[in-house]
Each structure stands twice: as structure tokens, then as C-alpha cells.
Design a protein around this motif. Structure first.
Motif, short mmCIF file in Angstrom:
data_model
loop_
_atom_site.label_atom_id
_atom_site.label_comp_id
_atom_site.label_asym_id
_atom_site.label_seq_id
_atom_site.Cartn_x
_atom_site.Cartn_y
_atom_site.Cartn_z
N UNK A 104 55.57 49.27 50.77
CA UNK A 104 54.93 49.65 49.52
C UNK A 104 55.78 49.47 48.46
N UNK A 105 55.17 49.25 47.27
CA UNK A 105 55.91 49.40 45.85
C UNK A 105 55.67 50.76 45.06
N UNK A 106 56.69 50.99 44.51
CA UNK A 106 56.35 52.29 43.52
C UNK A 106 56.61 51.94 42.18
N UNK A 107 55.67 52.20 41.49
CA UNK A 107 55.71 51.77 39.94
C UNK A 107 54.75 52.68 39.31
N UNK A 108 54.98 52.96 37.93
CA UNK A 108 54.08 53.59 37.03
C UNK A 108 52.71 53.02 36.91
N UNK A 109 51.78 53.74 36.43
CA UNK A 109 50.41 53.08 36.11
C UNK A 109 50.52 52.09 34.81
N UNK A 110 51.45 52.42 34.02
CA UNK A 110 51.55 51.75 32.88
C UNK A 110 52.11 50.36 33.24
N UNK A 111 53.05 50.12 34.28
CA UNK A 111 53.54 49.08 34.39
C UNK A 111 52.63 48.21 35.47
N UNK A 112 52.08 49.07 36.23
CA UNK A 112 51.07 48.07 37.21
C UNK A 112 49.93 47.49 36.33
N UNK A 113 49.50 48.14 35.44
CA UNK A 113 48.40 47.66 34.53
C UNK A 113 48.85 46.71 33.62
N UNK A 114 50.14 46.84 33.21
CA UNK A 114 50.60 45.71 32.04
C UNK A 114 50.64 44.50 33.09
N UNK A 115 51.21 44.46 34.09
CA UNK A 115 51.25 43.42 35.00
C UNK A 115 50.00 42.77 35.29
N UNK A 116 49.04 43.44 35.75
CA UNK A 116 47.46 43.07 36.01
C UNK A 116 46.93 42.36 34.73
N UNK A 117 47.29 43.06 33.59
CA UNK A 117 46.29 42.67 32.35
C UNK A 117 47.00 41.20 31.84
N UNK A 118 48.40 41.23 31.95
CA UNK A 118 48.99 39.80 31.49
C UNK A 118 48.51 38.75 32.54
N UNK A 119 48.27 38.89 33.64
CA UNK A 119 47.72 37.93 34.38
C UNK A 119 46.22 37.60 34.26
N UNK A 120 45.43 38.59 33.97
CA UNK A 120 44.13 38.31 33.76
C UNK A 120 43.91 37.62 32.41
N UNK A 121 44.51 38.02 31.53
CA UNK A 121 44.37 37.37 30.01
C UNK A 121 45.11 36.05 29.91
N UNK A 122 45.47 35.61 30.99
CA UNK A 122 46.08 34.21 30.82
C UNK A 122 45.07 33.35 31.59
N UNK A 123 43.89 33.94 32.17
CA UNK A 123 43.01 33.06 32.62
C UNK A 123 42.15 32.41 31.72
N UNK A 124 41.88 31.19 31.70
CA UNK A 124 41.22 30.50 30.38
C UNK A 124 40.03 30.93 30.02
N UNK A 125 39.30 31.38 30.84
CA UNK A 125 37.84 31.68 30.68
C UNK A 125 37.79 33.37 30.43
N UNK A 126 38.72 34.07 30.30
CA UNK A 126 38.77 35.62 30.20
C UNK A 126 39.18 35.90 28.85
N UNK A 127 38.40 36.71 28.16
CA UNK A 127 38.68 37.24 26.70
C UNK A 127 38.70 38.74 26.56
N UNK A 128 39.39 39.22 25.64
CA UNK A 128 39.40 40.69 25.67
C UNK A 128 38.81 41.15 24.03
N UNK A 129 37.91 42.26 23.88
CA UNK A 129 37.41 42.56 22.77
C UNK A 129 37.62 43.84 22.61
N UNK A 130 38.81 44.47 22.19
CA UNK A 130 39.05 46.00 22.12
C UNK A 130 38.67 46.38 20.82
N UNK A 131 38.93 48.08 20.88
CA UNK A 131 38.43 48.83 19.83
C UNK A 131 36.98 49.15 19.87
N UNK A 132 36.24 48.67 20.86
CA UNK A 132 34.84 48.88 21.01
C UNK A 132 34.60 50.33 21.77
N UNK A 133 33.72 51.09 21.14
CA UNK A 133 32.95 52.26 21.78
C UNK A 133 31.63 51.71 21.98
#
Length: 442
Positions: free
Chosen positions: A110-139
Motif C-alpha cells: 500500500x502507499x502512504x501519503x497525506x490527503x493533500x498529496x493524494x488529492x493534488x495528484x488526482x486533481x491534476x490528472x482529472x483537470x488535464x482531461x479535455x472535457x472536464x472543467x472547474x468552476x470554483x468559489x461557488x456555494x
């Protein structure tokens, strides 16, 4: 071949579960939008929406397999970001109430990492997808509907009204989400959630640990069990030379956040290495404490008038007591279900097909976690629950000195095997006939 159903899917929440849902949706929808309350950059660290990131997060073996399927070479990317690979046998030091588990090499890492590191790696991979976009600051403040069909969301962004429309809306807003209330506003009422109190609290701190300590392990666990021991711990090397130390108190045994109390709790453990880390290593963070830990299940699969165009994933549906470490893997299983079902179903029109699959994926982890937590309660339990608890205790007592039983236990705990593996004849014989080993000091 995956079907392309329509043009637009919207995911509420760009945390771990939301990112994985977006990845699964990207194969079936031409446009996938992540709507997130926090402001995000590729390197965003701790953020208000994920306060639990100050505690360790475990990606079980099965969860890592799913992420490798969603993101080829994911584990390699995580190691490049600093995650530490460890064999769950030889590199793990595990203390059961009856003694120490064998340290044999099991070939399951198994791999040990902080939640921050895991989420950063996943976020970078997802946001590289050409048909995925992010709108932040939304409640997000609610759902838009039209005759039983969810058509989008409304809320605010930078103090201004925000509205967005989609053919499918996926709620991944987590434990703090308000989906039940949003549904009630539109006349859809959900059963009361199942809630099981964990009777536990935890306190965590990061440390800089050098090789001077001479540790011969990379992860250590010390388990609690009703009625005793009430104190436990989880320690693991993460992100290079940092170590996460989490102390656990159950049945009213608190986990203090002050320096002296943290050290005193660590000194009371059987694993003396933990106390040595707390005593001699350099702190890399404050102590973060969480109490009133519990498990909650919103039974969305039982809502007969569940609206079309709406799905729910992750902690929005089921959140498990984090002491047991199943949450991230369960979110990964939800994404795997979503990806698989989209190959044969238009889930915007058949949302209950997905919610029922989520319920099936949740049953075994829910049973394992809540059976352990209910042991701390004086409430009367069912015969089935008492039988499960009795066998689980006998199994734990058979682990020290028995590599065969421990291998079976680990593979089930990592969700790599079905729990029925613990009833295999050779395991069953050791559990039912073995004498309890004497607890020895390490």
C-alpha cells in the motif's frame, strides 16, 4: 464501448469523490463541470472544505487498484509525489489486543501519503482531461428541477447569483452536504439516515523523523477493542521523511491536543517506538483533534420518487468512522460502479440503478465498521451482530504467531478478498481451535 448519452454533466464538489466521479463521467459526457466551494489551484494544500485532511487517510489495496484503472500509472505518480510504498506484512508493525501480528512479507503493498498529496495528484490528472472543467468559489444552495427531473443547480459566486444547467447532476458535497434538505424542498423525502456512534476520538500530528531513530517499519497500528484496551494509535511514514502520528481514544478515553497529554497517551501504548517519535522527533504541524466520530448512511437507494437526472456519491451517501480508514476506498468503488454502469445504462433516466449499486458496495464496509463500533455501546444488538463480533474477536486473537490467519485477515481488511475468505476451512480451524497467545512486549 462506452455510450455517449448527452452533452453535459455537473458534479457538486471537487474533493476526492467528486474528482473520481468526474473522471468516470468524462467517458460518457461531452462536457463535465466540477462546481466547488473552495478556491482551488493545482497545488492547493489544506482547505476549509476538507478539515479532516489534518488526519491520515488510507487508500486500501482495492482502492489503489481502482485508481490505477481510472488513471493508468496512478500509483507511480503518487510515489513520484512522495508517497511511501510498504508491504502490509513485513513493513507494518501491528499490535492486536492479544499480541503482535507476524512480520512476514505478504506481497501486498500500500502507499502512504497525506490527503493533500493524494488529492493534488488526482486533481491534476482529472483537470488535464479535455472535457472536464472547474468552476470554483461557488456555494450551491439548491437544485433546479422540472417535473421530477433535476436540471441544474443554483447558488452564489463572489456574492452574485449562480445558475448552471446539466443533463446529469452528481452530488459529491460530502458529509456537510445538504442534499436531503434540497430534495425535501422539492417534495422528495428520504428515510432517516442510519447513524452508528463510533465512541472514539483521535488526535493527529505530523513529525519530521530522521533515520537516527532506527525504525524497522513504515506503518504501525495498535488496535482498540471493547471493553479494553481503550487506547490505540496509527502511525505511518508519508510524503518522504514526514510521519503522521494519530492517537485514538475510545469509550470516553480522550485524546488530548496539548503537548503533555499527547506524549502521555503515546507513552501508555505497547508500541514504544510511537512514544519515542513523539518525544524526540521535530513536530511538523500542530496537534489536530476530532471527536464525536460516527458512521452515517443516507439510504437514497430506498427513495421511490428519487428524481431523474440526479446521483449521489461518496460521503454524501455514506460516511464511515474515519478511524477504520475505508472512506477513500469506498469513494473509489463508487467511481468504478459509475464507470461500469454508464456502459449499459443512461443513469440520468435510471438513477436508482446507480444508487442501488452504491448500496451494495457499501454493505460489507458498513458491516465491518459498525460491528466494531457497536461493541462499545450498551444497547442491545441483534444475534447476527453479536455473532460477527464474537468471530471477529476470535479471529484477532488467533492472529499473533499465525501467518496464515493474518494473511487472510489483511487481504479482507484491504478489500482485496471477500470476507468469506475468513471462513475458509484452514482459517476457520485456526480461529476456532487455537489457544489465545500470551501478549508479549516488543
Amino acid at each position: 464501448m462506452t455510450a455517449m448519452y448527452s452533452d453535459r454533466a455537473l458534479v457538486i464538489g471537487a474533493g476526492f469523490a467528486g474528482l473520481l466521479a468526474a473522471r468516470a463521467l468524462s467517458e460518457s459526457y461531452g462536457d463535465v463541470v466540477l462546481v466547488e466551494r473552495d478556491r482551488l489551484t493545482p497545488d492547493t494544500g489544506h482547505r476549509p472544505g476538507v478539515p479532516q485532511a489534518h488526519h491520515p487517510h488510507v487508500l486500501l489495496a482495492r482502492g489503489a487498484e481502482v485508481l490505477d484503472e481510472l488513471f493508468p500509472r496512478f500509483r507511480a505518480d503518487l510515489e513520484d509525489a512522495g508517497a511511501v510504498r510498504a508491504d502490509v506484512g513485513s513493513d507494518h508493525l501491528v499490535r492486536f489486543p492479544s499480541g503482535w501480528a507476524p512480520r512476514d512479507h505478504l506481497g501486498l503493498s500500500v502507499l502512504s501519503a497525506t490527503r493533500v498529496t493524494i488529492e493534488q495528484v488526482v486533481r491534476k490528472r482529472v483537470l488535464k482531461l479535455p472535457n472536464v472543467s472547474l468552476v470554483d468559489g461557488v456555494t450551491v444552495q439548491g437544485l433546479l428541477t422540472d417535473r421530477g427531473l433535476v436540471t441544474g443547480v443554483h447558488g452564489t459566486r463572489d456574492g452574485r447569483p449562480f445558475t448552471d444547467y446539466a443533463d446529469l447532476v452528481v452530488d459529491a458535497s460530502g458529509q456537510a452536504g445538504k442534499l436531503v434538505s434540497w430534495l425535501a424542498e422539492h417534495g422528495v423525502h428520504c428515510p432517516a439516515p442510519l447513524i452508528v456512534t463510533g465512541h472514539a476520538a483521535c488526535a493527529s500530528r505530523l513529525y519530521h523523523v530522521t533515520s537516527d531513530l532506527g525504525l524497522d517499519w513504515r506503518t504501525a497500528r495498535e488496535f482498540t477493542r471493547a471493553p479494553s484496551p481503550r487506547r490505540g494509535a496509527a502511525v505511518s511514514e508519508v510524503d518522504g521523511y514526514r510521519w503522521f502520528v494519530t492517537l485514538v481514544g475510545t469509550d470516553g478515553d480522550t485524546t488530548p491536543a496539548d503537548e503533555d497529554g499527547f506524549a502521555e497517551h503515546a507513552a501508555a501504548l505497547e508500541c514504544h517506538d510511537i512514544a519515542e517519535i513523539v518525544k524526540t522527533a521535530v513536530p511538523a504541524s500542530p496537534v489536530h483533534r476530532s471527536g464525536a466520530l460516527r458512521s452515517r448512511w443516507n439510504r437514497f437507494h430506498q427513495v421511490p420518487r428519487w428524481p431523474r437526472g440526479l446521483l449521489a456519491v461518496g460521503d454524501s451517501v455514506i460516511s464511515l468512522n474515519p478511524v477504520h480508514g475505508h472512506g477513500m476506498t469506498l469513494a473509489a468503488l463508487h467511481a468504478a460502479d459509475l464507470r461500469h454502469l454508464l456502459q449499459s445504462h443512461d443513469l440520468a433516466k435510471e438513477p436508482l440503478v446507480f444508487q442501488r449499486a452504491v448500496a451494495r458496495s457499501a454493505r460489507l464496509p458498513w458491516s465491518a465498521v459498525t460491528t466494531a463500533d457497536r461493541a462499545w455501546s450498551n444497547r442491545k444488538t441483534t444475534t447476527r451482530t453479536r455473532a460477527r463480533r464474537w468471530y471477529a474477536q476470535r479471529l484477532a486473537d488467533a492472529v499473533p504467531g499465525n501467518a496464515r490467519v493474518y494473511r487472510a485477515y489483511v487481504r479482507v481488511a484491504q478489500l482485496a478478498d471477500h470476507p468469506s475468505a475468513l471462513l475458509a476451512p484452514r482459517v476457520l480451524w485456526h480461529v476456532l481451535s487455537g489457544s489465545r497467545p500470551r501478549a508479549t512486549a516488543r
